[in-house]
Design a protein around this motif. Structure first.
Motif, PDB file in Angstrom:
ATOM      1  N   ALA A 308       0.742  -1.184  -0.005  1.00 61.83           N
ATOM      2  CA  ALA A 308      -0.039  -0.121  -0.025  1.00 61.83           C
ATOM      3  C   ALA A 308       0.711   1.371   0.031  1.00 61.83           C
ATOM      4  O   ALA A 308       0.551   2.186  -0.623  1.00 61.83           O
ATOM      5  CB  ALA A 308      -0.863  -0.107   1.194  1.00 61.83           C
ATOM      6  N   THR A 309       1.877   1.237   0.632  1.00 65.04           N
ATOM      7  CA  THR A 309       2.840   2.368   0.747  1.00 65.04           C
ATOM      8  C   THR A 309       3.455   2.643  -0.521  1.00 65.04           C
ATOM      9  O   THR A 309       3.498   3.735  -0.847  1.00 65.04           O
ATOM     10  CB  THR A 309       3.845   2.108   2.052  1.00 65.04           C
ATOM     11  N   GLU A 310       3.948   1.605  -1.219  1.00 63.88           N
ATOM     12  CA  GLU A 310       4.627   1.789  -2.473  1.00 63.88           C
ATOM     13  C   GLU A 310       3.566   2.111  -3.629  1.00 63.88           C
ATOM     14  O   GLU A 310       3.771   3.307  -4.234  1.00 63.88           O
ATOM     15  CB  GLU A 310       4.985   0.496  -2.885  1.00 63.88           C
ATOM     16  N   LEU A 311       2.546   1.869  -3.555  1.00 59.90           N
ATOM     17  CA  LEU A 311       1.358   2.117  -4.550  1.00 59.90           C
ATOM     18  C   LEU A 311       1.067   3.633  -4.265  1.00 59.90           C
ATOM     19  O   LEU A 311       0.753   4.359  -5.262  1.00 59.90           O
ATOM     20  CB  LEU A 311       0.232   1.094  -4.490  1.00 59.90           C
ATOM     21  N   ALA A 312       0.816   3.862  -3.137  1.00 58.01           N
ATOM     22  CA  ALA A 312       0.444   5.344  -2.642  1.00 58.01           C
ATOM     23  C   ALA A 312       1.809   6.273  -3.459  1.00 58.01           C
ATOM     24  O   ALA A 312       1.474   7.451  -4.008  1.00 58.01           O
ATOM     25  CB  ALA A 312       0.284   5.828  -1.283  1.00 58.01           C
ATOM     26  N   SER A 313       2.872   5.937  -3.076  1.00 58.71           N
ATOM     27  CA  SER A 313       4.007   6.533  -3.434  1.00 58.71           C
ATOM     28  C   SER A 313       4.251   6.690  -4.847  1.00 58.71           C
ATOM     29  O   SER A 313       4.450   7.926  -5.545  1.00 58.71           O
ATOM     30  CB  SER A 313       5.346   5.964  -2.892  1.00 58.71           C
ATOM     31  N   MET A 314       3.736   5.656  -5.571  1.00 54.69           N
ATOM     32  CA  MET A 314       3.983   5.669  -7.168  1.00 54.69           C
ATOM     33  C   MET A 314       3.007   6.730  -7.906  1.00 54.69           C
ATOM     34  O   MET A 314       3.232   7.338  -8.557  1.00 54.69           O
ATOM     35  CB  MET A 314       3.655   4.093  -7.632  1.00 54.69           C
ATOM     36  N   GLU A 315       1.698   6.540  -7.240  1.00 57.47           N
ATOM     37  CA  GLU A 315       0.609   7.304  -7.729  1.00 57.47           C
ATOM     38  C   GLU A 315       1.193   8.851  -7.691  1.00 57.47           C
ATOM     39  O   GLU A 315       0.758   9.462  -8.441  1.00 57.47           O
ATOM     40  CB  GLU A 315      -0.627   7.077  -7.273  1.00 57.47           C
ATOM     41  N   GLU A 316       1.590   9.017  -6.436  1.00 55.85           N
ATOM     42  CA  GLU A 316       2.030  10.591  -6.237  1.00 55.85           C
ATOM     43  C   GLU A 316       3.283  10.943  -6.950  1.00 55.85           C
ATOM     44  O   GLU A 316       3.000  12.164  -7.690  1.00 55.85           O
ATOM     45  CB  GLU A 316       2.413  10.902  -4.836  1.00 55.85           C
ATOM     46  N   THR A 317       3.947   9.956  -7.218  1.00 57.49           N
ATOM     47  CA  THR A 317       5.273  10.255  -8.129  1.00 57.49           C
ATOM     48  C   THR A 317       4.641  10.570  -9.411  1.00 57.49           C
ATOM     49  O   THR A 317       5.226  11.321 -10.371  1.00 57.49           O
ATOM     50  CB  THR A 317       6.047   9.183  -8.219  1.00 57.49           C
ATOM     51  N   LEU A 318       3.968   9.614 -10.139  1.00 53.63           N
ATOM     52  CA  LEU A 318       3.094   9.756 -11.559  1.00 53.63           C
ATOM     53  C   LEU A 318       2.487  11.028 -11.650  1.00 53.63           C
ATOM     54  O   LEU A 318       2.430  11.721 -12.675  1.00 53.63           O
ATOM     55  CB  LEU A 318       2.208   8.530 -11.767  1.00 53.63           C
TER      56      LEU A 318
END
Length: 595
Positions: A308-318
């Protein structure tokens, strides 16, 4: 003496082959981990042949030879091999023999084939040995014939490692190692050798800089039920990295001592390794009483399902990456009409906008900025000689991405700054329809990317069009932009798509000598529903940047497709406009108007 031309290099290699009585010599770009992007030291195939694509192997015989590469590079390969005396073999076509088959067919009985055993995997070695058996062809791994003739060969990389923050990683190294040990217990094995570099980095929450585009470093992990050992060049270590991984009881050893450590394992140790990512020379040196078990690396699967942490981070990065892409699009619209844009300065300008994002580490691959027929070369890279000026006459395809602590990005948009022709509109709209169809697909739990590839490709097949590559690939978390095991491809796949995986959606139309069209978004796999028929998954697009609408033939879209593009553009406006100035907001408002 420096050998400047490809024919000179091939002549020097053949002289070395004569000394060792080799009838053929195999040259790859592979490091000992079979990485997609190897450090410059390992780019022997590029040096010997002049072919710069990321995929392909060369075989040199006494009087000829050839390059084997896939559909992304057929055009580029033919151009770059011209005058070398090497033939182009279009790999993955039914009529094209593999390297192993071709050598077995071409060479006489009892021939000798040489290769630097570090540069071919155990899997490729086994394929060659099986093909050579009937003719008693010998395969010799011990002789590196490239280093003696490559006078200015780059040094092995020494760039420092750095820590990947837990705030974006989501799990500690100890938690990941514990998952590996659970796997070993399940498989009744004593140890696991992790050879894939992104898996090593991910497990320990560290990153490196061995290559220009992937934050990885050459290293191995050897994990058993009681210890975890990292084999890496000491020069790459910093006190911060040593301190961080030592907290998780990870012991550090020299990279070159792995073979010794493996041979000190107890007799009959069941050691799991991955043949396609472990070099053949290393495996040949392991004592015979170790039970080698060839399996896909379990870390690859763990890494593929983002927490969940990685996904949230990836979405903000994108989202932040999308802001940079919007600024670039606005710049293109303003500068192309005045003749101020070239393929090269477009690439440089996009990079400059990405550099404004906090934590930017670099590109995730060399930007593909292809105008007109250059866009038909799937992995085109502009240089001073080839760079076109971009004008209103043809399509301009831009495929690019960035590396950030919070994730890896990969996006393609195709632009037209004039009045598209009917064929251009047809191709562009067809690609858009394919993107939408795959995006909206629902599928049963257990489905693989090969089951779903047809959802996009089939749109083009209905009009007699195909593209010679996959439709999508996994994407790393501040790691490799092409990450497995999941993908969309016609090749059979055993890996099921699971919630938490991210994957690109990038069908295209490539008309040689005319133009290329590709639209690419990253999607995440999500659960849709569970009912009496089972569990169904689907996709949510997490890339945010407008899709050009001036080349769309609206008559080719149905109401659902129009609704999708309008809703996507509404999302782009809502999530990107907050980080734009007034002029940029005005441009984005216009670019996201409903069609």
């Amino acid at each position: 003496m420096t050998l400047h031309s490809v024919p000179q290099r091939l002549t020097a290699l053949r002289q070395g082959m004569d000394k060792h009585q080799f009838d053929a010599y195999i040259v790859t770009n592979n490091d000992p981990h079979a990485s997609e992007y190897s450090a410059d030291y390992w780019l022997a195939r590029q040096w010997i042949s002049g072919f710069t694509g990321s995929a392909g192997d060369v075989v040199v015989t006494r009087e000829g030879g050839g390059l084997w590469t896939d559909g992304r590079y057929y055009i580029q390969g033919a151009e770059q091999l011209e005058g070398s005396g090497l033939d182009l073999f279009k790999a993955r076509l039914a009529e094209t023999p593999t390297i192993a088959q071709w050598l077995a067919q071409t060479l006489p009985d009892n021939a000798r084939v040489g290769v630097d055993g570090r540069s071919i995997s155990k899997q490729f070695y086994d394929e060659l040995i099986a093909a050579f058996a009937d003719k008693s062809i010998q395969l010799v791994l011990e002789h590196d014939l490239i280093s003696p003739i490559w006078s200015n060969r780059p040094a092995r990389p020494k760039a420092n490692l750095f820590n990947h923050p837990l705030s974006v990683a989501g799990l500690t190294a100890s938690e990941k190692i514990a998952q590996v040990r659970q796997y070993l217990t399940q498989e009744k094995a004593q140890a696991l050798l992790v050879s894939t570099l992104d898996d090593v980095m991910w497990t320990l929450n560290i990153r490196g800089a061995d290559t220009a585009y992937c934050p990885i470093s050459e290293g191995y992990l050897l994990i058993d039920h009681h210890s975890c050992r990292l084999f890496i060049d000491d020069d790459k270590l910093t006190p911060e990295v040593v301190g961080a991984i030592s907290e998780h009881q990870v012991h550090i050893h020299d990279y070159l001592h792995l073979s010794t450590a493996l041979n000190l394992l107890s007799s009959n140790t069941r050691l799991i390794y991955t043949a396609k990512n472990t070099d053949s020379l290393l495996v040949s040196q392991i004592k015979s009483d170790i039970q080698l078990i060839n399996r896909p690396c379990p870390v690859t699967d763990m890494k593929a399902v983002k927490n969940a942490t990685e996904l949230a981070s990836m979405e903000e990065t994108l989202r932040q990456d999308g802001v940079a892409v919007v600024k670039f699009m606005k710049w293109l619209d303003e500068q192309v009409p005045g003749g101020q844009v070239t393929e090269l300065n477009a690439e440089q300008t996009l990079m400059a906008y990405r550099k404004q994002i906090k934590g930017y580490l670099g590109e995730s691959f060399r930007t593909i900025a292809g105008f007109a027929e250059h866009g038909a070369k799937m992995h085109y890279a502009a240089d001073q000689e080839s760079s076109y000026k971009v004008d209103e006459s043809h399509f301009f395809l831009v495929d690019s991405g960035g590396q950030y602590p919070g994730g890896t990005t990969d996006i393609t948009r195709t632009f037209h700054f004039g009045t598209p022709s009917e064929r251009e509109k047809f191709d562009y709209t067809l690609v858009l329809k394919a993107v939408i169809r795959l995006t909206q697909s629902r599928f049963m739990k257990g489905s693989t990317g090969s089951n779903l590839d047809i959802m996009a490709r089939g749109v083009l097949w209905q009009h007699g069009i195909d593209y010679k590559c996959g439709t999508g690939h996994g994407v790393g978390m501040c790691l490799n932009v092409h990450e497995g095991p999941q993908n969309f491809s016609q090749n059979p796949a055993e890996v099921a798509l699971k919630p938490g995986m991210v994957i690109t959606n990038e069908p295209g139309v490539y008309r040689q000598d005319v133009h290329g069209v590709r639209i690419e978004n990253i999607m995440k796999v999500v659960e849709i529903e569970t009912n009496e028929f089972g569990t169904f998954y689907g996709f949510e697009t997490i890339t945010l940047a407008p899709i050009a609408t001036n080349a769309i033939d609206k008559s080719m879209l149905d109401a659902n497709e129009i609704k999708w593009i309008n809703h996507y553009h509404q999302q782009c406006w809502q999530q990107l406009s907050v980080d734009l100035n007034h002029d940029e907001q005005a441009w984005l408002k216009q670019a996201t108007q409903p069609i």
